[in-house]
Write a protein that holds these residues in place. Structure first.
Motif, PDB file in Angstrom:
ATOM      1  N   UNK A 103       0.812  -1.214   0.000  1.00  0.00           N
ATOM      2  CA  UNK A 103       0.000   0.000   0.000  1.00  0.00           C
ATOM      3  C   UNK A 103       0.849   1.269   0.000  1.00  0.00           C
ATOM      4  N   UNK A 104       2.073   1.183   0.479  1.00  0.00           N
ATOM      5  CA  UNK A 104       2.963   2.359   0.499  1.00  0.00           C
ATOM      6  C   UNK A 104       3.933   2.372  -0.682  1.00  0.00           C
ATOM      7  N   UNK A 130      -2.493   1.986   9.072  1.00  0.00           N
ATOM      8  CA  UNK A 130      -1.479   3.053   9.086  1.00  0.00           C
ATOM      9  C   UNK A 130      -0.803   3.218   7.734  1.00  0.00           C
ATOM     10  N   UNK A 131      -0.890   2.180   6.892  1.00  0.00           N
ATOM     11  CA  UNK A 131      -0.252   2.241   5.577  1.00  0.00           C
ATOM     12  C   UNK A 131      -1.104   2.989   4.560  1.00  0.00           C
ATOM     13  N   UNK A 132      -2.338   3.308   4.907  1.00  0.00           N
ATOM     14  CA  UNK A 132      -3.198   4.093   4.010  1.00  0.00           C
ATOM     15  C   UNK A 132      -2.891   5.581   4.184  1.00  0.00           C
ATOM     16  N   UNK A 169       6.921   6.148   8.861  1.00  0.00           N
ATOM     17  CA  UNK A 169       7.831   7.107   8.230  1.00  0.00           C
ATOM     18  C   UNK A 169       7.494   7.276   6.743  1.00  0.00           C
ATOM     19  N   UNK A 170       7.091   6.156   6.109  1.00  0.00           N
ATOM     20  CA  UNK A 170       6.798   6.205   4.678  1.00  0.00           C
ATOM     21  C   UNK A 170       5.477   6.906   4.391  1.00  0.00           C
ATOM     22  N   UNK A 174       0.239   8.626  10.804  1.00  0.00           N
ATOM     23  CA  UNK A 174       0.325   8.875  12.243  1.00  0.00           C
ATOM     24  C   UNK A 174       1.775   9.179  12.593  1.00  0.00           C
ATOM     25  N   UNK A 175       2.009   9.960  13.659  1.00  0.00           N
ATOM     26  CA  UNK A 175       3.388  10.218  14.088  1.00  0.00           C
ATOM     27  C   UNK A 175       4.125   8.910  14.368  1.00  0.00           C
TER      28      UNK A 175
END
Length: 725
Positions: A103-104, A130-132, A169-170, A174-175
């Motif tokens: 997804x990233x 989180x990857x969205x 990071x990618x 979210x932080x």
């Protein structure tokens, strides 16, 4: 939850929400294409690879004819299964990480991905969210505790932590510190307010920030010792959640999509290998077994993953309908979908089967439910309610109230609305009171008619959310699921038809009589084997047909074999006892009766009728066996060829000579003499006395090898008593 909630002022929160809602006011021509894909949790096996192919196929379709400036949207709705706690636990980390990296990656360039969380999600499925690029959550949903499936007594593997760090990071949804705090219970996450900004950092990084910047305030976000989890509004505070929405329609407006864009496109879900099977006529004892064998065969042999059940039934037995419905409910999984298609009628208890599939497709004029309800007394109705409530309903997309309304004319079902989420459900008052958020559900209109079972046409079922699609014909169904032609129909096999014919009462009686005749012939022609072979084939066909018909299993076979062994022991090992013979005969009869019924202990009228039929079959076979024995005894010795094979007793002069010699038997000379028993005396048996092997009888039971004394001898009758040492 957050260790310390940071509450935004109402005006601030309102400003955020108005900003998110702003795109909805734009003109319709500015709307962009989008599709919704449902990701079932937990992610295990090859589910990640399958979902990747679905996403790739969706991307190709969205970009095919689109040349607008805004990127098309793929909304991934996270759908935890109902088993366990229902939060998606059990996701395999490697599978989740593989999907998150996809997804990233650049493979999805040109597409915007949005995670939609309508319900609480825990486990490594969080990593995929989180990857969205953006996350949308329902107000009551929570997201976190990603490491809930990891061993709590051991530290989280560094590779797992690094994976969450890499995805955060990618994507920057979210932080980075927040992402780590969701999976690692040993990490304390802080909200740090400086003169320049608000940052979210791990405790170990606080000293560096204090050295470089002026810290105004430090607030714990996730405490050490527990994994982080946050609600939709809490996620909005630190930027992880973009939208707080009640439903798909609201999300579509925020994303500037057409209102129907977030209806799941069944044609995109998988590379379907479809099949159809038609359930026609009343549901009887044979129906569940037949459907199970044919559908399982199509799944195993042809790899079918779209199971269509075309239902044209006016009802039948509730017992067998629940059995069949339970099987249908078990068909759907991550790689397979079950669909009921009611083009005309699925009334009575057949409605339970239709409602147990993953999706229900109906014709506009089709009927679901209604008809004359099965006549059940109060106890049977309560038993049926328990079965539906505890076993069937949890595995279907519907409430147990809806299912029971199809069979219980006295159940009152209402349309309930959740005041917090806007969700609608069909509940009776008992089920509404069972809900965890019972106070949030408000009762609406009654959907049942007092004294009648629930009856819905296609349009009514669609408006109540019971039906997934309403179509005019099967061609429209093909279009919905992306089929080029109507799925092939699974046909009954010759072996199944043969088994059902052999399992019919008349043929069953014939097989049992043939088996008995074969055994009788074998006992009178030892060493030849013809009778034994015929009996074995007849019994094999009997149990094979009953097994395929779903009424016989290993229990019946073991009972029969055990009974035969006990009878043989009575004849050859322990003659005269009677216990083994009687017990063995009862075991054989019990096995034959049980092989003709589906339930060990009948409860419903249909099951009692089945028991009566099974008893009648065994009784008829027993009576015909007696007749066959008499006929064989009378006519078999006179049949040419066969009479030469049989053991014949002495006749004529030979018989007269034998009778004369037996009449001269004299054992008076043995009176007072002692000997040793060569068989147990129960009370008759044999003993060796004065070098002779003599048939004797005692006044009680005497073990083999005991010393006995002859007390009287009259002709061939020799009476003995045990001599105590």
């Amino acid at each position: 939850m957050l260790a310390a909630s940071v509450v935004l002022a109402p005006a601030t929160l309102q400003a955020q929400e108005e900003a998110a809602d702003a795109p909805a006011d734009q003109a319709d021509e500015a709307r962009r294409p989008g599709r919704l894909l449902r990701l079932r949790l937990p992610i295990t096996g090859s589910a990640d690879a399958s979902f990747r192919s679905i996403v790739q196929r969706t991307k190709s379709r969205l970009l095919a004819d689109y040349d607008g400036e805004d990127r098309p949207v793929i909304v991934i709705e996270f759908a935890p299964l109902a088993d366990g706690d229902g939060f998606g636990q059990g996701t395999d980390f490697e599978r989740a990480f593989s999907l998150a990296r996809y997804l990233t990656s650049d493979q999805l360039s040109g597409i915007k991905t949005v995670a939609f969380i309508p319900r609480t999600i825990k486990g490594h499925g969080v990593l995929v969210a989180l990857a969205c690029e953006e996350i949308a959550m329902a107000p009551t949903a929570e997201l976190g505790e990603a490491g809930i499936d990891e061993d709590p007594t051991r530290p989280i593997e560094p590779a797992v932590i690094e994976a969450y760090r890499q995805i955060a990071r990618a994507r920057r949804t979210a932080p980075e510190a927040v992402a780590i705090g969701l999976v690692d219970r040993s990490t304390e996450v802080l909200e740090v307010e400086t003169e320049a900004d608000i940052e979210y950092v791990e405790r170990k990084d606080l000293e560096k920030i204090e050295r470089d910047e002026t810290v105004i305030r430090t607030t714990p976000l996730f405490a050490s010792g527990s994994m982080g989890i946050f609600t939709a509004r809490e996620g909005r505070m630190f930027g992880a959640v973009k939208y707080v929405v009640e439903d798909r329609e609201s999300l579509a407006n925020l994303l500037r999509l057409d209102s129907d864009a977030l209806a799941e496109d069944a044609g995109l879900v998988a590379d379907w290998r479809p099949m159809f099977y038609t359930i026609e006529g009343p549901i009887t004892a044979k129906t569940p077994g037949r459907v199970r064998r044919l559908v399982d065969g199509a799944i195993d042999d042809q790899g079918a993953n779209w199971i269509g059940l075309r239902i044209k039934s006016s009802g039948g037995s509730s017992t067998y309908a629940v059995d069949l419905a339970s099987y249908v409910a078990s068909l759907g999984n991550d790689q397979r979908r079950s669909v009921s298609y009611v083009s005309e009628e699925a009334s009575g208890v057949s409605a339970l089967v239709a409602l147990s599939a993953d999706q229900l497709v109906m014709g506009h004029g089709a009927t679901l439910g209604g008809g004359e309800p099965e006549q059940l007394d109060e106890g049977m109705m309560l038993s049926l309610r328990d079965s539906i409530r505890e076993s069937l309903a949890p595995n279907t997309p519907h409430t147990w109230s809806l299912l029971m309304a199809m069979v219980d004319p006295n159940l009152e079902v209402y349309r309930y609305t959740n005041t917090q989420t806007g969700a609608e459900q069909l509940f009776c008052e008992d089920e509404a009171a069972e809900q965890a958020d019972a106070d949030d559900w408000r009762q609406g209109d009654q959907v049942t008619i007092p004294g009648e079972v629930l009856r819905l046409d296609g349009d009514e079922a669609m408006s109540l959310g019971v039906a997934t699609h309403v179509v005019d014909n099967v061609e429209e169904l093909n279009q919905i699921y992306g089929f080029e032609s109507t799925p092939r129909e699974v046909q009954t096999t010759w072996s199944l038809e043969l088994a059902e014919a052999l399992a019919s009462p008349g043929v069953t009686v014939l097989l049992l009589v043939i088996a008995f005749a074969g055994i009788y012939f074998e006992l009178h022609t030892p060493g030849l084997g013809i009778g034994g072979f015929v009996a074995a084939v007849a019994l094999l066909l009997f149990f094979w047909s009953k097994a395929l018909n779903g009424t016989a299993d290993w229990l019946e076979v073991l009972l029969f074999v055990g009974g035969v062994v006990a009878i043989l022991m009575e004849i050859f090992v322990l003659p005269g006892v009677g216990i083994f013979g009687l017990g063995g005969a009862l075991m054989v009869v019990a096995s034959l009766v049980l092989a003709g019924q589906h339930r060990l202990i009948p409860r419903s009228p249909a099951e009692f009728a089945e028991l009566q039929t099974s008893l009648a079959v065994v009784a008829t076979a027993g009576a015909l066996m007696v007749v066959a024995a008499l006929l064989l005894r009378r006519y078999l010795p006179s049949i040419p060829i066969l009479n030469d094979m049989m053991l014949a007793g002495p006749e004529g002069e030979e018989l007269a000579e034998l009778n004369y010699r037996e009449s001269l038997a004299e054992y008076s000379h043995l009176v007072g003499k002692q000997g040793v028993t060569t068989t147990p005396l129960m009370p008759s048996g044999r003993a060796e006395i004065d070098g002779e092997l003599v048939d004797v009888i005692a006044d009680g039971l005497i073990d083999r090898g005991a010393t006995v004394e002859v007390v009287s001898a009259r002709g061939s009758r020799v009476e003995v008593r045990e001599v105590k040492a």
